[in-house]
Scaffold this motif. Structure first.
Motif, PDB file in Angstrom:
ATOM      1  N   GLY A 172       0.832  -1.404  -0.207  1.00 24.12           N
ATOM      2  CA  GLY A 172      -0.205   0.438   0.071  1.00 24.12           C
ATOM      3  C   GLY A 172       1.041   1.173   0.056  1.00 24.12           C
ATOM      4  N   SER A 173       1.747   1.086   0.064  1.00 26.79           N
ATOM      5  CA  SER A 173       2.977   2.501   0.398  1.00 26.79           C
ATOM      6  C   SER A 173       3.328   2.917  -1.396  1.00 26.79           C
ATOM      7  CB  SER A 173       4.253   2.090   1.008  1.00 26.79           C
ATOM      8  OG  SER A 173       5.248   1.290   0.350  1.00 26.79           O
ATOM      9  N   LYS A 174       4.126   3.504  -1.416  1.00 31.04           N
ATOM     10  CA  LYS A 174       4.240   4.210  -2.985  1.00 31.04           C
ATOM     11  C   LYS A 174       5.710   3.519  -3.564  1.00 31.04           C
ATOM     12  CE  LYS A 174       2.336   9.618  -1.809  1.00 31.04           C
ATOM     13  NZ  LYS A 174       3.333  10.753  -1.363  1.00 31.04           N
ATOM     14  N   PRO A 175       5.550   3.348  -4.817  1.00 30.73           N
ATOM     15  CA  PRO A 175       6.121   2.855  -5.152  1.00 30.73           C
ATOM     16  C   PRO A 175       8.007   3.659  -4.862  1.00 30.73           C
ATOM     17  CG  PRO A 175       5.123   2.742  -6.892  1.00 30.73           C
ATOM     18  CD  PRO A 175       4.795   3.885  -5.421  1.00 30.73           C
ATOM     19  N   LEU A 176       9.305   3.123  -4.696  1.00 31.85           N
ATOM     20  CA  LEU A 176       9.967   4.170  -4.057  1.00 31.85           C
ATOM     21  C   LEU A 176      11.079   3.971  -5.179  1.00 31.85           C
ATOM     22  CD1 LEU A 176      12.122   5.237  -1.897  1.00 31.85           C
ATOM     23  CD2 LEU A 176      12.857   3.148  -1.615  1.00 31.85           C
ATOM     24  N   VAL A 177      11.381   5.590  -5.784  1.00 31.08           N
ATOM     25  CA  VAL A 177      12.611   5.885  -7.142  1.00 31.08           C
ATOM     26  C   VAL A 177      13.816   5.922  -5.979  1.00 31.08           C
ATOM     27  CG1 VAL A 177      13.284   7.048  -9.266  1.00 31.08           C
ATOM     28  CG2 VAL A 177      10.655   6.071  -8.401  1.00 31.08           C
ATOM     29  N   LEU A 178      14.927   5.388  -6.539  1.00 33.55           N
ATOM     30  CA  LEU A 178      16.469   5.763  -6.607  1.00 33.55           C
ATOM     31  C   LEU A 178      16.864   7.090  -7.350  1.00 33.55           C
ATOM     32  CD1 LEU A 178      18.724   5.676  -4.519  1.00 33.55           C
ATOM     33  CD2 LEU A 178      19.626   3.847  -6.135  1.00 33.55           C
ATOM     34  N   VAL A 179      17.604   7.958  -7.463  1.00 36.99           N
ATOM     35  CA  VAL A 179      17.853   9.238  -8.166  1.00 36.99           C
ATOM     36  C   VAL A 179      18.948   9.008  -7.868  1.00 36.99           C
ATOM     37  CG1 VAL A 179      17.602  11.419  -8.983  1.00 36.99           C
ATOM     38  CG2 VAL A 179      15.250   9.829  -7.732  1.00 36.99           C
ATOM     39  N   LEU A 180      19.657   9.139  -8.943  1.00 40.46           N
ATOM     40  CA  LEU A 180      21.277   9.616  -8.677  1.00 40.46           C
ATOM     41  C   LEU A 180      21.411  10.584  -9.797  1.00 40.46           C
ATOM     42  CD1 LEU A 180      21.230   6.820  -7.449  1.00 40.46           C
ATOM     43  CD2 LEU A 180      23.666   6.596  -8.447  1.00 40.46           C
ATOM     44  N   GLU A 181      21.913  12.223  -9.278  1.00 38.46           N
ATOM     45  CA  GLU A 181      22.182  12.892  -9.639  1.00 38.46           C
ATOM     46  C   GLU A 181      22.471  14.239  -9.667  1.00 38.46           C
ATOM     47  OE1 GLU A 181      22.507  15.145 -12.986  1.00 38.46           O
ATOM     48  OE2 GLU A 181      20.928  14.153 -13.298  1.00 38.46           O
ATOM     49  N   ASP A 182      23.668  14.419  -9.853  1.00 38.46           N
ATOM     50  CA  ASP A 182      24.531  15.852  -9.378  1.00 38.46           C
ATOM     51  C   ASP A 182      24.665  17.271 -10.101  1.00 38.46           C
ATOM     52  OD1 ASP A 182      25.933  14.851 -11.656  1.00 38.46           O
ATOM     53  OD2 ASP A 182      27.919  14.613 -10.825  1.00 38.46           O
ATOM     54  N   GLU A 183      23.967  17.423 -10.439  1.00 41.04           N
ATOM     55  CA  GLU A 183      23.299  18.485 -10.498  1.00 41.04           C
ATOM     56  C   GLU A 183      21.961  19.511 -10.169  1.00 41.04           C
ATOM     57  OE1 GLU A 183      23.365  19.503 -15.323  1.00 41.04           O
ATOM     58  OE2 GLU A 183      24.481  18.015 -15.750  1.00 41.04           O
ATOM     59  N   ALA A 184      21.817  20.051  -9.549  1.00 38.34           N
ATOM     60  CA  ALA A 184      20.591  20.230  -7.982  1.00 38.34           C
ATOM     61  C   ALA A 184      20.375  20.808  -9.229  1.00 38.34           C
ATOM     62  CB  ALA A 184      21.760  21.382  -7.704  1.00 38.34           C
ATOM     63  N   LEU A 185      19.638  21.659 -10.034  1.00 38.14           N
ATOM     64  CA  LEU A 185      18.479  21.623 -10.416  1.00 38.14           C
ATOM     65  C   LEU A 185      17.860  20.809 -11.071  1.00 38.14           C
ATOM     66  CD1 LEU A 185      16.688  24.174 -11.066  1.00 38.14           C
ATOM     67  CD2 LEU A 185      17.739  24.875 -13.278  1.00 38.14           C
ATOM     68  N   ILE A 186      18.418  19.727 -11.810  1.00 41.09           N
ATOM     69  CA  ILE A 186      17.641  18.702 -12.832  1.00 41.09           C
ATOM     70  C   ILE A 186      17.637  17.403 -11.215  1.00 41.09           C
ATOM     71  CG2 ILE A 186      17.858  16.678 -13.495  1.00 41.09           C
ATOM     72  CD1 ILE A 186      20.459  17.751 -15.484  1.00 41.09           C
ATOM     73  N   ALA A 187      18.562  17.474  -9.973  1.00 42.72           N
ATOM     74  CA  ALA A 187      17.956  16.606  -8.980  1.00 42.72           C
ATOM     75  C   ALA A 187      16.490  17.212  -8.590  1.00 42.72           C
ATOM     76  CB  ALA A 187      19.319  16.825  -7.828  1.00 42.72           C
ATOM     77  N   PHE A 188      16.671  18.636  -8.264  1.00 45.42           N
ATOM     78  CA  PHE A 188      14.915  19.046  -7.406  1.00 45.42           C
ATOM     79  C   PHE A 188      14.101  18.734  -7.829  1.00 45.42           C
ATOM     80  CE2 PHE A 188      18.173  21.015  -4.443  1.00 45.42           C
ATOM     81  CZ  PHE A 188      18.744  20.481  -4.042  1.00 45.42           C
ATOM     82  N   ASN A 189      13.847  19.381  -9.460  1.00 47.89           N
ATOM     83  CA  ASN A 189      13.097  19.067 -10.521  1.00 47.89           C
ATOM     84  C   ASN A 189      12.683  17.925 -10.814  1.00 47.89           C
ATOM     85  OD1 ASN A 189      13.362  22.280 -10.977  1.00 47.89           O
ATOM     86  ND2 ASN A 189      13.786  21.822 -12.663  1.00 47.89           N
ATOM     87  N   LEU A 190      13.957  16.968 -11.036  1.00 52.67           N
ATOM     88  CA  LEU A 190      13.022  15.654 -11.000  1.00 52.67           C
ATOM     89  C   LEU A 190      12.697  14.451  -9.559  1.00 52.67           C
ATOM     90  CD1 LEU A 190      12.942  12.896 -12.331  1.00 52.67           C
ATOM     91  CD2 LEU A 190      15.488  12.374 -11.445  1.00 52.67           C
ATOM     92  N   HIS A 191      12.922  15.250  -8.553  1.00 57.91           N
ATOM     93  CA  HIS A 191      12.627  15.225  -7.164  1.00 57.91           C
ATOM     94  C   HIS A 191      11.277  15.376  -7.332  1.00 57.91           C
ATOM     95  CE1 HIS A 191      11.833  15.174  -2.612  1.00 57.91           C
ATOM     96  NE2 HIS A 191      12.747  14.134  -2.742  1.00 57.91           N
ATOM     97  N   ASP A 192      10.758  16.354  -6.957  1.00 56.94           N
ATOM     98  CA  ASP A 192       9.543  16.910  -7.417  1.00 56.94           C
ATOM     99  C   ASP A 192       8.514  16.208  -8.394  1.00 56.94           C
ATOM    100  OD1 ASP A 192      10.289  19.018  -5.499  1.00 56.94           O
ATOM    101  OD2 ASP A 192      10.344  20.718  -6.626  1.00 56.94           O
ATOM    102  N   GLU A 193       8.743  15.850  -9.407  1.00 57.97           N
ATOM    103  CA  GLU A 193       7.901  15.647 -10.275  1.00 57.97           C
ATOM    104  C   GLU A 193       7.411  14.446  -9.860  1.00 57.97           C
ATOM    105  OE1 GLU A 193       6.407  16.475 -13.571  1.00 57.97           O
ATOM    106  OE2 GLU A 193       6.725  18.473 -13.461  1.00 57.97           O
ATOM    107  N   LEU A 194       8.776  13.288  -9.183  1.00 55.28           N
ATOM    108  CA  LEU A 194       8.580  11.981  -8.908  1.00 55.28           C
ATOM    109  C   LEU A 194       7.238  12.244  -7.740  1.00 55.28           C
ATOM    110  CD1 LEU A 194      11.828  10.417  -9.441  1.00 55.28           C
ATOM    111  CD2 LEU A 194       9.694   9.795 -10.222  1.00 55.28           C
ATOM    112  N   GLN A 195       7.627  12.540  -7.061  1.00 54.10           N
ATOM    113  CA  GLN A 195       6.569  12.817  -5.649  1.00 54.10           C
ATOM    114  C   GLN A 195       5.409  13.415  -6.015  1.00 54.10           C
ATOM    115  OE1 GLN A 195       8.956  15.599  -2.624  1.00 54.10           O
ATOM    116  NE2 GLN A 195       9.111  13.361  -1.558  1.00 54.10           N
ATOM    117  N   ASP A 196       5.463  14.613  -7.157  1.00 49.87           N
ATOM    118  CA  ASP A 196       3.617  15.193  -7.757  1.00 49.87           C
ATOM    119  C   ASP A 196       3.214  13.386  -7.914  1.00 49.87           C
ATOM    120  OD1 ASP A 196       4.557  17.462  -6.789  1.00 49.87           O
ATOM    121  OD2 ASP A 196       5.117  18.649  -8.274  1.00 49.87           O
ATOM    122  N   ALA A 197       3.364  12.901  -9.249  1.00 52.92           N
ATOM    123  CA  ALA A 197       3.530  11.882  -9.706  1.00 52.92           C
ATOM    124  C   ALA A 197       2.682  10.371  -8.320  1.00 52.92           C
ATOM    125  CB  ALA A 197       4.187  11.310 -10.757  1.00 52.92           C
ATOM    126  N   GLY A 198       3.380  10.561  -7.706  1.00 54.85           N
ATOM    127  CA  GLY A 198       3.456   9.300  -6.175  1.00 54.85           C
ATOM    128  C   GLY A 198       3.999   8.709  -6.332  1.00 54.85           C
TER     129      GLY A 198
END
Length: 125
Positions: free
Chosen positions: A6-32
């Motif tokens: 019943g929990s959200k699928p967990l995605v491991l993210v490896l990204e060292d460019e801060a802007l890309i990392a934060f945008n991707l983090h937010d998009e993934l969370q917004d998508a559940g």
């Protein structure tokens, strides 16, 4: 931090460019999705993998401390599907043994990566 019923699928993210990392983090969370990271070094991600198992992962081919090859190998050993997101075509040589893995070249909208994660989770990539 493994997936529980019943929990959200967990995605491991490896990204060292801060802007890309934060945008991707937010998009993934917004998508559940739940997000592990983003990790900016391979060593930090490998340490996390000692106690955590994601359902899928997005790997930049090279981080601040080198190639993500060891992480890709560890994910493969555990049967975790992943994709590689890189801005440099020459990075394919760093991870040549993963030619069968989906490669997405930067830049693309974060939504493209979210969709690719969804496909990985249902076995479509």
């Amino acid at each position: 931090m493994t997936k529980l019923a019943g929990s959200k699928p967990l995605v491991l993210v490896l990204e060292d460019e801060a802007l890309i990392a934060f945008n991707l983090h937010d998009e993934l969370q917004d998508a559940g999705y739940a997000v592990a990271g983003p990790f900016t070094t391979c060593s930090a991600a490998l340490e996390w993998l000692q106690t955590g198992t994601p359902q899928t992962a997005i790997l930049d081919a090279a981080l601040k401390d080198g190639s993500c090859r060891e992480i890709a190998l560890e994910l493969s050993r555990h049967g975790v599907p992943f994709l590689i997101y890189s801005g440099h075509h020459e990075d394919r040589q760093l991870l040549a043994e993963f030619h069968h893995v989906t490669w997405i070249e930067k830049p693309v909208p974060s939504a493209v990566l979210v969709q690719a994660c969804q496909q990985l989770l249902v076995g479509g990539l």
